[in-house]
Design a protein around this motif. Structure first.
Motif, PDB file in Angstrom:
ATOM      1  N   UNK A  88      52.189  32.759  86.695  1.00  0.00           N
ATOM      2  CA  UNK A  88      51.798  33.471  85.474  1.00  0.00           C
ATOM      3  C   UNK A  88      51.720  32.518  84.287  1.00  0.00           C
ATOM      4  N   UNK A  89      52.695  31.625  84.159  1.00  0.00           N
ATOM      5  CA  UNK A  89      52.651  30.632  83.081  1.00  0.00           C
ATOM      6  C   UNK A  89      51.430  29.728  83.224  1.00  0.00           C
ATOM      7  N   UNK A  90      51.163  29.311  84.448  1.00  0.00           N
ATOM      8  CA  UNK A  90      50.030  28.407  84.696  1.00  0.00           C
ATOM      9  C   UNK A  90      48.703  29.108  84.386  1.00  0.00           C
ATOM     10  N   UNK A  91      48.555  30.337  84.837  1.00  0.00           N
ATOM     11  CA  UNK A  91      47.317  31.085  84.574  1.00  0.00           C
ATOM     12  C   UNK A  91      47.100  31.319  83.091  1.00  0.00           C
ATOM     13  N   UNK A  92      48.194  31.426  82.332  1.00  0.00           N
ATOM     14  CA  UNK A  92      48.097  31.648  80.887  1.00  0.00           C
ATOM     15  C   UNK A  92      47.903  30.343  80.117  1.00  0.00           C
ATOM     16  N   UNK A  93      47.845  29.213  80.828  1.00  0.00           N
ATOM     17  CA  UNK A  93      47.662  27.926  80.176  1.00  0.00           C
ATOM     18  C   UNK A  93      48.913  27.361  79.546  1.00  0.00           C
ATOM     19  N   UNK A  94      50.081  27.905  79.890  1.00  0.00           N
ATOM     20  CA  UNK A  94      51.329  27.455  79.291  1.00  0.00           C
ATOM     21  C   UNK A  94      51.983  26.325  80.072  1.00  0.00           C
ATOM     22  N   UNK A 141      67.784  34.446  89.406  1.00  0.00           N
ATOM     23  CA  UNK A 141      67.473  33.449  90.442  1.00  0.00           C
ATOM     24  C   UNK A 141      65.973  33.209  90.606  1.00  0.00           C
ATOM     25  N   UNK A 142      65.213  33.342  89.538  1.00  0.00           N
ATOM     26  CA  UNK A 142      63.802  33.006  89.596  1.00  0.00           C
ATOM     27  C   UNK A 142      62.860  34.137  89.948  1.00  0.00           C
ATOM     28  N   UNK A 143      63.371  35.347  90.065  1.00  0.00           N
ATOM     29  CA  UNK A 143      62.464  36.483  90.282  1.00  0.00           C
ATOM     30  C   UNK A 143      61.602  36.681  89.040  1.00  0.00           C
ATOM     31  N   UNK A 144      62.225  36.567  87.867  1.00  0.00           N
ATOM     32  CA  UNK A 144      61.486  36.575  86.609  1.00  0.00           C
ATOM     33  C   UNK A 144      61.898  35.347  85.805  1.00  0.00           C
ATOM     34  N   UNK A 145      60.973  34.853  84.991  1.00  0.00           N
ATOM     35  CA  UNK A 145      61.191  33.638  84.221  1.00  0.00           C
ATOM     36  C   UNK A 145      60.865  33.861  82.752  1.00  0.00           C
ATOM     37  N   UNK A 146      61.525  33.089  81.895  1.00  0.00           N
ATOM     38  CA  UNK A 146      61.181  33.009  80.481  1.00  0.00           C
ATOM     39  C   UNK A 146      60.950  31.546  80.142  1.00  0.00           C
ATOM     40  N   UNK A 147      59.795  31.247  79.544  1.00  0.00           N
ATOM     41  CA  UNK A 147      59.506  29.881  79.132  1.00  0.00           C
ATOM     42  C   UNK A 147      60.238  29.597  77.826  1.00  0.00           C
ATOM     43  N   UNK A 148      61.042  28.535  77.805  1.00  0.00           N
ATOM     44  CA  UNK A 148      61.910  28.253  76.663  1.00  0.00           C
ATOM     45  C   UNK A 148      61.282  27.265  75.698  1.00  0.00           C
ATOM     46  N   UNK A 149      60.592  26.236  76.217  1.00  0.00           N
ATOM     47  CA  UNK A 149      59.992  25.225  75.347  1.00  0.00           C
ATOM     48  C   UNK A 149      58.475  25.252  75.452  1.00  0.00           C
ATOM     49  N   UNK A 150      57.828  24.782  74.410  1.00  0.00           N
ATOM     50  CA  UNK A 150      56.365  24.636  74.414  1.00  0.00           C
ATOM     51  C   UNK A 150      55.951  23.596  73.386  1.00  0.00           C
ATOM     52  N   UNK A 151      56.760  22.538  73.250  1.00  0.00           N
ATOM     53  CA  UNK A 151      56.527  21.535  72.222  1.00  0.00           C
ATOM     54  C   UNK A 151      55.469  20.526  72.599  1.00  0.00           C
TER      55      UNK A 151
END
Length: 211
Positions: A62-68, A106-116
């Motif tokens: 999901x992060x990759x598809x969103x360009x994050x 345990x990685x079922x859901x993730x939150x992206x913490x950094x984007x610097x």
């Protein structure tokens, strides 16, 4: 006599890693639980001592598809040192440009913490302090809230070398080591959780264990 090999399970049994094999991290309290961090396929985790693994990659996609994220790799990570905690902090992304992500299940859901900016992304070492479950070392950053937020480490007079934390003393987690990112000539050491630093070894100057 030859060795006997046994298929570990009918569930997830592995895959071909690509450019390199990255890190394996064990739960400090449960020897049956460990995770592997893998380029191209992110993280897998076992709670059965390796009998079978669960692939925890959906949130990374999901992060990759969103360009994050620039890619789908995982490079380092750690379990929060609390018994039965499902909190983890993991380095995700592509090769030398990663982000820090946090999970509470345990990685079922993730939150992206950094984007610097890209110079903040060399998170090749991630570790919780062994006695302080709220303290996390990661690259050139430290978290004091179990990975929810990170702040830049102030290396003082050594900031010019853009050091990255790459090791923690297991017997005393207040002691950490960083390597300069410019020429890889200098190793810096902190004895107080990254508050103060001195040169531990300098290849160019011939200094070893110098203060």
């Amino acid at each position: 006599a030859g060795n006997i090999f046994k298929d570990v399970s009918t569930l997830f049994t592995g895959f071909a890693w690509s450019w390199w094999n990255d890190a394996i991290e064990f739960d400090r309290y449960d020897p049956e639980r460990f995770a592997t961090f893998n380029n191209d396929v992110a993280m897998v985790i076992t709670n059965t001592g390796g009998d079978y693994f669960d692939h925890r990659n959906d949130g990374v996609w999901e992060f990759y598809d969103a360009g994050e994220l620039s890619w789908l790799g995982a490079y380092s990570g750690d379990f929060q040192p609390i018994e039965d905690s499902e909190v983890m902090v993991v380095s995700l992304g592509g090769y030398f440009e990663t982000q820090l992500a946090r999970t509470e299940d345990e990685g079922i859901t993730w939150e992206l913490v950094t984007n610097g900016s890209s110079d903040e992304h060399l998170n090749l070492f991630v570790s919780f302090h062994n006695e302080d479950p709220n303290l996390v070392y990661a690259g050139n950053k430290i978290s004091y809230d179990a990975g929810k937020t990170f702040s830049q480490v102030n290396f003082g007079e050594f900031n010019q070398y853009d050091p990255q934390i790459l090791a923690m003393c297991q017997s005393n987690s207040d002691i950490i080591y960083a390597l300069d990112d410019l020429g890889r000539y200098r190793i810096f050491r902190s004895d107080d959780r990254g508050q103060n630093w001195y040169i531990y070894s300098d290849q160019e100057q011939g200094v070893r264990h110098g203060r």
